[in-house]
Write an enzyme that holds these catalytic residues in place. Structure first.
Site, mmCIF file in Angstrom:
data_model
loop_
_atom_site.group_PDB
_atom_site.id
_atom_site.type_symbol
_atom_site.label_atom_id
_atom_site.label_comp_id
_atom_site.label_asym_id
_atom_site.label_seq_id
_atom_site.Cartn_x
_atom_site.Cartn_y
_atom_site.Cartn_z
ATOM 1 N N ARG A 142 3.903 6.829 2.685
ATOM 2 C CA ARG A 142 3.079 7.925 3.198
ATOM 3 C C ARG A 142 2.489 7.538 4.559
ATOM 4 N NH1 ARG A 142 -1.393 7.998 0.681
ATOM 5 N NH2 ARG A 142 -0.947 6.190 -0.616
ATOM 6 N N CYS A 188 -1.866 0.436 15.004
ATOM 7 C CA CYS A 188 -2.902 0.779 14.012
ATOM 8 C C CYS A 188 -3.963 -0.325 13.933
ATOM 9 C CB CYS A 188 -2.289 0.968 12.622
ATOM 10 S SG CYS A 188 -3.528 1.463 11.401
ATOM 11 N N THR A 248 0.822 -1.213 0.000
ATOM 12 C CA THR A 248 0.000 0.000 0.000
ATOM 13 C C THR A 248 0.858 1.266 0.000
ATOM 14 O OG1 THR A 248 -0.047 -0.035 2.407
ATOM 15 C CG2 THR A 248 -1.906 -1.085 1.277
ATOM 16 N N CYS A 268 -0.117 6.783 7.386
ATOM 17 C CA CYS A 268 -1.489 6.267 7.410
ATOM 18 C C CYS A 268 -2.414 7.348 7.989
ATOM 19 C CB CYS A 268 -1.524 5.009 8.266
ATOM 20 S SG CYS A 268 -3.180 4.438 8.689
ATOM 21 N N CYS A 327 2.501 2.853 9.319
ATOM 22 C CA CYS A 327 1.577 2.920 10.455
ATOM 23 C C CYS A 327 2.340 2.857 11.772
ATOM 24 C CB CYS A 327 0.650 1.704 10.436
ATOM 25 S SG CYS A 327 -0.580 1.755 9.143
ATOM 26 N N CYS A 369 -4.076 5.942 11.632
ATOM 27 C CA CYS A 369 -3.381 5.922 12.932
ATOM 28 C C CYS A 369 -2.426 7.101 13.102
ATOM 29 C CB CYS A 369 -2.646 4.602 13.127
ATOM 30 S SG CYS A 369 -1.303 4.342 11.962
HETATM 31 ZN ZN LIG Z 1 -2.270 2.981 10.211
#
Ligand SMILES: [Zn+2]
Length: 346
Positions: free
Chosen positions: A63, A38, A30, A65, A34, A68
C-alpha cells in the site's frame, strides 16, 4: 530499474529527492511502499524491495505510504513543469495563488513542492527569468530604460526596488562608511563635464562634478568599490543626464536628516524646464520660515542633476548658489529650456 539496487539503497539511505519518481521502496514488514525521500525510519536492507513503478508494488500487495504519498510524484512533476511553462509565457509576475490554482494545488503546498523541485520559490524563479530577459534586452536595446520595460518590469523604479531588496545599502551601513556594501562607480563625460556616478543595488548614491575614486573612498571608507562603467544603473543615470528635458524615474539611495530627505524629495517633483524658489520649497516641506535651511539642504544634495537642486533659484530670479558652480547651474537650466530672464542678476 534504471538504477542498480545498490544505488537505489544508497539514495534511499540519504533520502535523496532527486530519485523520487525513479523507483519506489517497498517494505516487507509493513507492506507499505515509499518514495526514496520518505522521512520515515529506514528499515533493514533485507526487508526492502525496489520497484521501478508504483503499480508493480501495488500488484505485489503493498500500500502507498500516507506520509510520502509515492503515487503523487508524477502528478507533482507535471504540476511543476506546467507552472514553469506558465511563468515563461507570462509578462507579469504570476501570483502564487493563481499558479497553484492553475495546476490544482493548495498555494502553500505548491510553494513547497515547487521550491523543492526547482531550488527557487516561484517568485524567485520569476525574478530570475526576468533578470535573464533584462540581460538579453540590454544587449539588444539602445537604452537601459527601454530594456527594463521590454524585460517586463512596469518601470525603472519597480526594477530597482526589486534589485535593491537584496542589495540595497542599509541605514546602518550608511552610518558606518558603507561597511559590507558594494558600490559600483564610473566617471564619464557629460554636458556639464566629467561626472562621478556611484550606485548601490538600491539606487544612485552619488553623482557629483569633478570627483573621482579617492573622493568616493573618503566618503565610503569601508565599502567595496568596483569600477563598473557598464552597470545598468550607471548607464541609465548618464542617459538621464544627457536628456535633461526628460523626466526620469531613477531610484536614489541617499541618506540624510529627515529635513534633508524631505527637501530632496520635493526637488524631485520639480518638472524639467521649471524652477522653484527656496521659499517655495520651504513652504512645500511645511516650514515656510526655513528658507536658509532649504538652501543648505539643497547644497548638500549628494545626487546632482537627478535630484535637481539646480532648479531652485532665488525669488528675485537670480541663481543663488550651486555646489557645482554657477556656470554649470546655468548650463543645466538652459539645456532644459529654462529662459534665464534677468542676465544682469546672474
Ligand atoms: Zn513513505
Amino acid at each position: 530499474m534504471k538504477v542498480s539496487e545498490d544505488e537505489a539503497w544508497a539514495a534511499f539511505g540519504r533520502r535523496d529527492r532527486a530519485f523520487d519518481g525513479c523507483f519506489v521502496v517497498a517494505v516487507l514488514t509493513t507492506r507499505i511502499y515509499c518514495r526514496p525521500s520518505c522521512a520515515a525510519r529506514r528499515p533493514l536492507r533485507e526487508n526492502v524491495r525496489f520497484y521501478e513503478r508504483a503499480g508493480e508494488a501495488i500488484t505485489a500487495g503493498f500500500r502507498a505510504c500516507l506520509r510520502c504519498q509515492p503515487d503523487s510524484v508524477a502528478r507533482d512533476e507535471a504540476a511543476v513543469q506546467r507552472a514553469l511553462a506558465l511563468m515563461q509565457e507570462a509578462d507579469e509576475p504570476v501570483r502564487l495563488e493563481s499558479l497553484a490554482e492553475a495546476v490544482g494545488y493548495a498555494p502553500h503546498h505548491f510553494q513547497r513542492l515547487f521550491t523543492r523541485a526547482v531550488g527557487l520559490s516561484p517568485a524567485a524563479y520569476f525574478r530570475s527569468l526576468r533578470a535573464q530577459r533584462l540581460r538579453r534586452a540590454l544587449e539588444e536595446n539602445e537604452t537601459v530604460t527601454e530594456a527594463i520595460y521590454e524585460a517586463g518590469y512596469s518601470g525603472p523604479s519597480r526594477f530597482y526596488e526589486e534589485a535593491g531588496k537584496q542589495l540595497g545599502m542599509t541605514p546602518s551601513a550608511w552610518r558606518d562608511g558603507g561597511r559590507g556594501e558594494t558600490i559600483r562607480w564610473a566617471v564619464a563625460d557629460s554636458i556639464v563635464g566629467p561626472l562621478l556616478v556611484a550606485v548601490t543595488g538600491r539606487g544612485i548614491c552619488r553623482l557629483t562634478f569633478g570627483e573621482g575614486e579617492e573622493a568616493l573612498r573618503r566618503r565610503f571608507p569601508k565599502a567595496t568599490l568596483v569600477h563598473d562603467p557598464d552597470a545598468p544603473l550607471i548607464r541609465a543615470a548618464l542617459e538621464a543626464v544627457a536628456e535633461p528635458a526628460r523626466r526620469h524615474d531613477l531610484p536614489v539611495d541617499v541618506s540624510g536628516s529627515a529635513f534633508q530627505q524631505r527637501v530632496w524629495a520635493e526637488l524631485r517633483k520639480i518638472p524639467p524646464g521649471e524652477t522653484r524658489s527656496y521659499a517655495d520649497i520651504a513652504a512645500a516641506v511645511g516650514q515656510p520660515g526655513a528658507v536658509r535651511a532649504v538652501g543648505t539642504a539643497n547644497g548638500s544634495n549628494p545626487v546632482a542633476v537627478l535630484v535637481p537642486c539646480h532648479r531652485v533659484i532665488r525669488s528675485d530670479g537670480s541663481l543663488g548658489g550651486y555646489a557645482g558652480g554657477l556656470d554649470r547651474k546655468r548650463q543645466l537650466l538652459r539645456a532644459e529650456g529654462v529662459e534665464l530672464e534677468s542676465p544682469t542678476l546672474l
